[in-house]
Design an enzyme around this catalytic site. Structure first.
Site, PDB file in Angstrom:
ATOM      1  N   ASP A 155       5.842  59.586  41.601  1.00 44.44           N
ATOM      2  CA  ASP A 155       6.471  59.249  42.022  1.00 44.44           C
ATOM      3  C   ASP A 155       7.418  59.975  40.573  1.00 44.44           C
ATOM      4  O   ASP A 155       6.951  60.052  39.669  1.00 44.44           O
ATOM      5  CB  ASP A 155       7.836  58.502  42.470  1.00 44.44           C
ATOM      6  CG  ASP A 155       9.049  58.693  43.669  1.00 44.44           C
ATOM      7  OD1 ASP A 155       9.486  59.582  43.625  1.00 44.44           O
ATOM      8  OD2 ASP A 155       9.030  58.044  44.041  1.00 44.44           O
ATOM      9  N   GLU A 185      18.159  56.764  47.944  1.00 44.74           N
ATOM     10  CA  GLU A 185      17.592  55.338  47.201  1.00 44.74           C
ATOM     11  C   GLU A 185      18.265  55.510  46.117  1.00 44.74           C
ATOM     12  O   GLU A 185      19.208  55.527  45.574  1.00 44.74           O
ATOM     13  CB  GLU A 185      15.918  56.160  46.836  1.00 44.74           C
ATOM     14  CG  GLU A 185      16.170  57.651  45.884  1.00 44.74           C
ATOM     15  CD  GLU A 185      14.828  58.262  45.485  1.00 44.74           C
ATOM     16  OE1 GLU A 185      14.513  57.257  44.374  1.00 44.74           O
ATOM     17  OE2 GLU A 185      14.902  59.428  44.651  1.00 44.74           O
TER      18      GLU A 185
HETATM   19  C1  BGC Z   1      11.993  59.956  45.666  1.00 44.30           C
HETATM   20  C2  BGC Z   1      10.670  60.339  45.628  1.00 44.30           C
HETATM   21  C3  BGC Z   1      11.043  62.149  45.609  1.00 44.30           C
HETATM   22  C4  BGC Z   1      11.060  62.525  44.315  1.00 44.30           C
HETATM   23  C5  BGC Z   1      10.964  63.654  44.146  1.00 44.30           C
HETATM   24  C6  BGC Z   1      11.937  60.414  44.170  1.00 44.30           C
HETATM   25  O1  BGC Z   1      12.725  59.999  43.127  1.00 44.30           O
HETATM   26  O2  BGC Z   1      11.311  58.054  45.119  1.00 44.30           O
HETATM   27  O3  BGC Z   1      11.046  59.947  47.322  1.00 44.30           O
HETATM   28  O4  BGC Z   1       9.932  62.741  46.701  1.00 44.30           O
HETATM   29  O5  BGC Z   1      11.769  61.486  44.324  1.00 44.30           O
HETATM   30  O6  BGC Z   1      12.315  64.220  44.290  1.00 44.30           O
HETATM   31  C1  BGC Z   2      16.369  63.877  41.353  1.00 44.44           C
HETATM   32  C2  BGC Z   2      16.062  63.355  42.368  1.00 44.44           C
HETATM   33  C3  BGC Z   2      15.215  62.078  42.002  1.00 44.44           C
HETATM   34  C4  BGC Z   2      16.157  61.410  41.104  1.00 44.44           C
HETATM   35  C5  BGC Z   2      15.260  60.007  40.780  1.00 44.44           C
HETATM   36  C6  BGC Z   2      17.579  62.635  40.608  1.00 44.44           C
HETATM   37  O1  BGC Z   2      17.839  63.515  39.495  1.00 44.44           O
HETATM   38  O2  BGC Z   2      17.590  64.798  41.735  1.00 44.44           O
HETATM   39  O3  BGC Z   2      14.899  64.038  43.387  1.00 44.44           O
HETATM   40  O4  BGC Z   2      13.950  61.831  42.889  1.00 44.44           O
HETATM   41  O5  BGC Z   2      17.117  61.427  39.922  1.00 44.44           O
HETATM   42  O6  BGC Z   2      15.429  58.862  39.821  1.00 44.44           O
END
Ligand code: BGC
Ligand code: BGC
Length: 752
Positions: A306, A503
């Protein structure tokens, strides 16, 4: 070709020079040798091509293949060539400055040309979170988030959603989606609950058809990712990136099961979860990544981390050589760095040179990545297939999304059959902060990472859908906060719920109720005395027990995406509600976690959902019937006393066939004047069809005789046109003919 006559040492020298300078070798010079190389020959088996290519690669080439950088982190585009980057990604919202499909395609081709300019011309693979359609692209079709797709109980539809998404992704050049999330969300406090198809591993497993949709889309096929491996939806307290405290048996039964199904479908990649299992970070878990996933389950694709996932291994910010070694030796094949790719590559090489990462591990990782690149056809067709670019946001794809919206809606209450609303006559009042807001109805992971309210992309809001449907048949008045309503309206529709989140930010540790804006709006509408229909736009079940008795009807719409017309269709009876709860609906937030079979007294149990033809019960259903945790299967509840429908039934039986396999959708319509309580549908195949899986019913087969018994939640088929639907998948050879006759509880049905 003159280059064939050139002595090999000259070619080698030129190749070396070109590599050293990072320049594009002109045709007929450095590439000439590669052009003749077996790995360039599409007629050879992939394994042969991989072996040949691997034998030509330096440690620099191999380290580069294992590196994935975010597009926004690249210091300069030519770093793709200079560092031999194997992959680039767009994180949430990481888009070209002009966010149009053709700008994406141009950007992609620009990166790809860099990769092709290297001596071995290994194409890069571009990954993106296309998690509900191609959701970073303005104007793309946004499908319901997974929780809504789970409510449809329709694996064939979900496969079509995957295929439409693959076409839109391909039209922008991109080769790989970080989807589906096979998370089994066990605690609705988790801010990623909407990315989960269901709390039930069986339903999540059924929805892995989306992998086929992505990967078997003809020339538009893209690589899918089963994520997040494993246990992401089981963390204590529903905390994002938290700790999943479970026995191995429970981890396997609840969280591993869907990954098994995805591996069987040939999913190309698996993303590791940020979460821990019993205190140990998944990114360093060799047992689960190498022994279980690659060994026991036989996963042949590659494992990606990830976003900065390895950085968390030691609890300090940033990554160290040690963290790299731990992750790669645990079985990670590609690292989503995503920022400091230069430092990553130099540390990775250092660890290999020092013998802390075996060369065999590096070769295995490269073999896995290159195999997928060959299989995808990237070596033959590295640039965007622009014939798909116009499919982004096309009418055909929006029609699939609208169908998905219709089928995802779960009717939870319909007192006095207030729904469906008549299309003509009188006045209807529409209110609520999500009635006319494409951003709210799309949720997180839409245009930006966390999503946002407002007019962020092209689509039809729920209000617009209502207006389009009703036309001049009735007067539709809209006021966001409900001001101006009076008793002259025949119905009020309030569209309320959660505003976008993704998230982390979406975790709800305290109350899970409606916000004060919504409560005030609902109060105003209620005070008018007009029948109140509540459409809840949310990423999970909310704590609404305190308000429910004031509402005449309640529809869980989840996060429907851009096709709000699908909601209007159901409210006004152009479609019948058929969604069934993919999550148990708690009576109060303090019941979390609450799941089917745990004996807790739910407000609406797992699988609940009303039809228009069935009179609603006086009160929401009582406590769920105790069934074994953690993975209860739909149990047939048709009793032997279930009587045949006097006056008849109609069966429609539709299949979707491909070479040797098929899925079938069956709808039973009850034409009699009394409800059917508990049903058993039987037929005999003339051919050699063999049923291998089923949903919304329990299907058994003995020789050519098949019996389908209702699931626990769809045993009642309402009188005078009520329906029940179920489906299954199977194999056949020769013809897959529709059975000639069906019986429902022993009585013959018409075949439609
Ligand atoms: C998320 C993933 C995602 C990745 C890329 C992460 O923070 O947990 O689900 O695919 O970012 O954006
Ligand atoms: C990105 C996401 C990623 C996340 C992780 C963001 O800056 O745009 O894709 O999942 O950081 O913390």
């Amino acid at each position: 070709m003159t280059s064939r006559l050139r002595p090999p040492w000259i070619i080698a020298l030129v190749t070396l020079l070109a590599a050293a300078l990072g320049v594009v070798p002109a045709a007929g010079r450095g590439v000439a040798r590669a052009a003749d190389a077996p790995y360039k020959d599409p007629s050879l088996p992939v394994a042969t091509r991989v072996d040949d290519l691997l034998s030509r690669m330096s440690l620099d080439d191999k380290a580069g293949q294992m590196t994935q950088a975010d597009r926004g982190a690249l210091t300069t585009v030519s770093d793709v060539a200079a560092y031999r980057l194997g992959s680039i990604l767009s994180g949430g919202g990481s888009a070209p400055s002009s966010n149009t499909p053709s700008s994406w395609a141009d950007m992609y081709d620009n990166f790809q040309r860099q990769a092709l300019s290297t001596p071995l011309a290994i194409p890069m693979i571009y990954g993106i979170d296309a998690v509900h359609g191609h959701n970073n692209v303005v104007g793309a079709t946004i499908f319901p988030h997974n929780i809504g797709l789970g409510a449809t109980r329709d694996p064939d539809l979900v496969e079509r959603v995957g295929r439409a998404t693959a076409e839109e992704v391909s039209g922008t050049g991109i080769d790989w989606t970080f989807a589906p999330c096979l998370c089994v969300a066990r605690n609705d406090r988790w801010g990623r609950t909407y990315e989960s198809f269901s709390e039930d591993p069986q339903l999540v497993t059924q929805m892995t058809t989306i992998v086929d949709g992505f990967q078997k889309a003809g020339n538009a096929s893209i690589l899918a990712t089963a994520k997040h491996y494993v246990g992401d939806g089981g963390t204590t307290g529903g905390r994002d990136q938290g700790n999943t405290e479970l026995s191995e048996a429970d981890l396997r039964a609840i969280h591993l099961a869907p990954f098994k199904a995805a591996v069987q479908r040939g999913v190309g990649s698996v993303m590791v979860s940020y979460s821990s299992w019993n205190g140990a970070r998944m990114h360093g878990n060799k047992y689960l990544i190498t022994d279980v996933l690659k060994g026991e389950l036989g996963f042949k694709g590659f494992v990606v981390t990830d976003w900065a996932g390895i950085d968390q291994l030691d609890g300090q910010t940033g990554f160290t050589a040690n963290e790299i070694t731990t992750a790669i030796n645990a079985g990670v094949d590609m690292v989503m760095v995503p920022n400091d790719y230069k430092k990553f590559i130099s540390l990775l090489k250092q660890e290999v040179q020092a013998g802390r990462i075996p060369t065999s591990r590096i070769d295995d990782a490269n073999r896995r990545i290159l195999t997928k690149k060959f299989e995808l056809g990237l070596f033959e067709k590295p640039l965007t297939d622009r014939s798909y670019t116009s499919t982004v946001g096309s009418a055909a794809h929006r029609a699939v999304a609208r169908e998905a919206v219709r089928k995802s809606l779960v009717l939870l209450k319909n007192a006095g059959n207030v729904l469906p609303l008549a299309k003509t006559g009188g006045k209807i009042f529409v209110a609520g902060k999500s009635a006319d807001d494409i951003g709210n109805q799309s949720g997180g992971w839409t245009i930006s990472w966390q999503g946002s309210s407002g007019n962020i992309t092209t689509g039809t809001t729920i209000l617009q859908g209502i207006r389009d449907l009703v036309g001049s048949g009735a007067q539709v008045t809209y006021n966001r906060d409900g001001s101006g309503i009076d008793s002259s309206y025949r119905a009020a529709v309030a569209v309320v719920g959660e505003t976008p989140y993704a998230e982390g930010q979406g975790d709800r540790t305290g109350s899970m109720g409606l916000d004060s804006t919504d409560l005030a709006t609902l109060q105003r509408l209620k005070a008018s005395g007009v029948p109140l229909v509540v459409v809840l736009v949310s990423g999970r079940p909310l704590d609404i027990a305190g308000q429910l008795d004031q509402w005449n009807a309640l529809v869980a719409a989840w996060l429907p995406g851009t096709e709000g017309r699908g909601v209007a269709d159901m409210l006004f009876g152009d479609s019948a509600p058929s969604g069934r709860l993919p999550m148990t609906w708690p009576r109060s937030a303090d019941q979390e976690p609450i799941n089917d079979g745990d004996g807790k007294d739910a407000l609406f149990k797992y699988g609940y959902g009303l039809d228009y033809t069935v009179p609603p019960p006086q009160s929401p259903p009582a406590s769920p019937s105790p069934s074994p945790s953690p993975s209860p299967s739909p149990s047939p509840s048709s009793s032997p006393s279930a009587s045949p429908p006097a006056g008849g039934c109609l069966v429609t039986y539709r299949t979707n066939d491909w070479g040797g396999g098929y899925t079938a959708d069956i709808t039973i319509t009850n034409r009699s004047s009394s409800a059917v309580n508990g049903w058993r549908l039987q037929w005999t195949y003339a051919g050699n069809q063999k049923i291998t899986g089923y949903w919304n019913a329990v299907v058994t087969q003995s020789g050519q005789q098949v019996t389908a018994s209702n699931a626990s939640y769809n045993g009642t088929i309402g009188a005078n046109g009520g329906t029940a639907s179920f489906g299954f998948q199977g194999t056949y050879s020769g013809a897959n003919a529709t059975p000639a006759a069906f019986t429902l509880n022993g009585a013959a049905c018409a075949v439609g």
